[in-house]
Write a protein that holds these residues in place. Structure first.
Motif, PDB file in Angstrom:
ATOM      1  N   VAL A   1       0.834  -1.203   0.000  1.00 53.61           N
ATOM      2  CA  VAL A   1       0.000   0.000   0.000  1.00 53.61           C
ATOM      3  C   VAL A   1       0.867   1.251   0.000  1.00 53.61           C
ATOM      4  CG1 VAL A   1      -1.626   1.331   1.419  1.00 53.61           C
ATOM      5  CG2 VAL A   1      -2.039  -1.079   1.005  1.00 53.61           C
ATOM      6  N   CYS A   2       1.890   1.242   0.842  1.00 51.01           N
ATOM      7  CA  CYS A   2       2.794   2.409   0.912  1.00 51.01           C
ATOM      8  C   CYS A   2       3.505   2.633  -0.421  1.00 51.01           C
ATOM      9  CB  CYS A   2       3.824   2.225   2.030  1.00 51.01           C
ATOM     10  SG  CYS A   2       3.114   2.346   3.672  1.00 51.01           S
ATOM     11  N   MET A   3       4.003   1.566  -1.022  1.00 55.57           N
ATOM     12  CA  MET A   3       4.722   1.709  -2.296  1.00 55.57           C
ATOM     13  C   MET A   3       3.774   2.150  -3.414  1.00 55.57           C
ATOM     14  SD  MET A   3       7.439  -1.413  -2.183  1.00 55.57           S
ATOM     15  CE  MET A   3       8.164  -1.035  -3.730  1.00 55.57           C
ATOM     16  N   SER A   4       2.585   1.585  -3.446  1.00 58.47           N
ATOM     17  CA  SER A   4       1.639   1.972  -4.497  1.00 58.47           C
ATOM     18  C   SER A   4       1.186   3.422  -4.296  1.00 58.47           C
ATOM     19  CB  SER A   4       0.452   1.015  -4.536  1.00 58.47           C
ATOM     20  OG  SER A   4      -0.283   1.089  -3.333  1.00 58.47           O
ATOM     21  N   TRP A   5       1.014   3.820  -3.035  1.00 64.86           N
ATOM     22  CA  TRP A   5       0.643   5.212  -2.761  1.00 64.86           C
ATOM     23  C   TRP A   5       1.760   6.159  -3.211  1.00 64.86           C
ATOM     24  CZ3 TRP A   5      -3.360   8.031  -2.259  1.00 64.86           C
ATOM     25  CH2 TRP A   5      -3.286   9.327  -1.741  1.00 64.86           C
ATOM     26  N   LEU A   6       3.010   5.823  -2.913  1.00 63.84           N
ATOM     27  CA  LEU A   6       4.142   6.643  -3.339  1.00 63.84           C
ATOM     28  C   LEU A   6       4.239   6.682  -4.867  1.00 63.84           C
ATOM     29  CD1 LEU A   6       6.894   5.681  -0.738  1.00 63.84           C
ATOM     30  CD2 LEU A   6       5.643   7.832  -0.917  1.00 63.84           C
ATOM     31  N   LEU A   7       4.016   5.551  -5.525  1.00 67.66           N
ATOM     32  CA  LEU A   7       4.025   5.496  -6.983  1.00 67.66           C
ATOM     33  C   LEU A   7       2.899   6.357  -7.562  1.00 67.66           C
ATOM     34  CD1 LEU A   7       5.307   4.197  -9.499  1.00 67.66           C
ATOM     35  CD2 LEU A   7       3.593   2.398  -9.314  1.00 67.66           C
ATOM     36  N   PHE A   8       1.720   6.267  -6.958  1.00 69.36           N
ATOM     37  CA  PHE A   8       0.589   7.099  -7.402  1.00 69.36           C
ATOM     38  C   PHE A   8       0.919   8.580  -7.245  1.00 69.36           C
ATOM     39  CE2 PHE A   8      -3.109   9.549  -6.014  1.00 69.36           C
ATOM     40  CZ  PHE A   8      -3.844   9.530  -7.183  1.00 69.36           C
ATOM     41  N   LEU A   9       1.462   8.976  -6.100  1.00 70.09           N
ATOM     42  CA  LEU A   9       1.826  10.377  -5.875  1.00 70.09           C
ATOM     43  C   LEU A   9       2.864  10.855  -6.889  1.00 70.09           C
ATOM     44  CD1 LEU A   9       1.955  10.771  -1.984  1.00 70.09           C
ATOM     45  CD2 LEU A   9       0.259  11.666  -3.565  1.00 70.09           C
ATOM     46  N   PHE A  10       3.852  10.018  -7.167  1.00 71.20           N
ATOM     47  CA  PHE A  10       4.886  10.392  -8.136  1.00 71.20           C
ATOM     48  C   PHE A  10       4.282  10.597  -9.528  1.00 71.20           C
ATOM     49  CE2 PHE A  10       7.906   9.026 -11.400  1.00 71.20           C
ATOM     50  CZ  PHE A  10       8.863  10.017 -11.240  1.00 71.20           C
ATOM     51  N   MET A  11       3.459   9.631  -9.967  1.00 65.93           N
ATOM     52  CA  MET A  11       2.856   9.734 -11.304  1.00 65.93           C
ATOM     53  C   MET A  11       1.897  10.920 -11.386  1.00 65.93           C
ATOM     54  SD  MET A  11       2.235   5.677 -12.089  1.00 65.93           S
ATOM     55  CE  MET A  11       1.090   5.966 -13.369  1.00 65.93           C
ATOM     56  N   PHE A  12       1.068  11.081 -10.378  1.00 61.39           N
ATOM     57  CA  PHE A  12       0.106  12.186 -10.375  1.00 61.39           C
ATOM     58  C   PHE A  12       0.837  13.529 -10.353  1.00 61.39           C
ATOM     59  CE2 PHE A  12      -2.780  15.118  -8.173  1.00 61.39           C
ATOM     60  CZ  PHE A  12      -3.876  15.024  -9.008  1.00 61.39           C
ATOM     61  N   GLY A  13       1.876  13.631  -9.541  1.00 58.50           N
ATOM     62  CA  GLY A  13       2.667  14.860  -9.464  1.00 58.50           C
ATOM     63  C   GLY A  13       3.336  15.188 -10.789  1.00 58.50           C
TER      64      GLY A  13
END
Length: 168
Positions: free
Chosen positions: A23-35
């Protein structure tokens, strides 16, 4: 009664740790892509706003130049054509269009000096032009006629609508 120790359920610990880590890694990946996507969008919007601002400045410059050129062109307008029309020829039973045409051409010949002249100076001398037209005597079918100006318009084409009157 006692709560069982979690150390006994090692696979459950690994599963929970894996879920939390995933969950933490996917959240960080989502934040990176969205950003990254939002940064590209923001950059694109800024570029478009800059282009719009430049185009508005260019447009205002063009409009000012266009207005200045229009003012200059209106100041130096010249007469291009003469349009003469004689009306009420049926009143005096003139049915020959050739006679009317020749009369119109004679008036155009008298006013040909106005062609290619400055419109402002011609408008200032409009009374002289009216007198030239009204003092003209025409012979049509062995009768003498005078012209009276009904309407007269001044622009690049001088338009005169004339009325026939019997000469005294």
């Amino acid at each position: 009664m006692r709560v069982p120790l979690l150390s006994r359920y090692r696979y459950l610990q690994l599963l929970l740790a894996g879920i939390v880590l995933g969950v933490c890694m996917s959240w960080l990946l989502f934040l990176f892509m969205f950003g990254t996507i939002q940064e590209k969008q923001t950059r694109t919007i800024e570029e478009q706003q800059n282009k719009i601002a430049e185009m508005k400045k260019t447009l205002s410059i063009w409009q000012e130049d266009y207005k200045e050129l229009n003012k200059k062109n209106q100041e130096i307008l010249t007469v291009q054509k003469l349009h003469i029309k004689i009306v009420h020829n049926k009143k005096y039973q003139i049915h020959e269009t050739q006679s009317i045409f020749e009369a119109q051409e004679a008036i155009k010949e008298d006013l040909h000096m106005l062609l290619a002249k400055d419109l402002a100076s011609i408008y200032k001398n409009r009374e002289l032009i009216k007198k030239i037209i009204e003092n003209k005597t025409l012979r049509i079918n062995d009768r003498r006629y005078r012209l009276q100006i009904k309407e007269m318009y001044f622009y690049t084409t001088i338009t005169a609508i004339l009325e026939l009157k019997l000469a005294e």
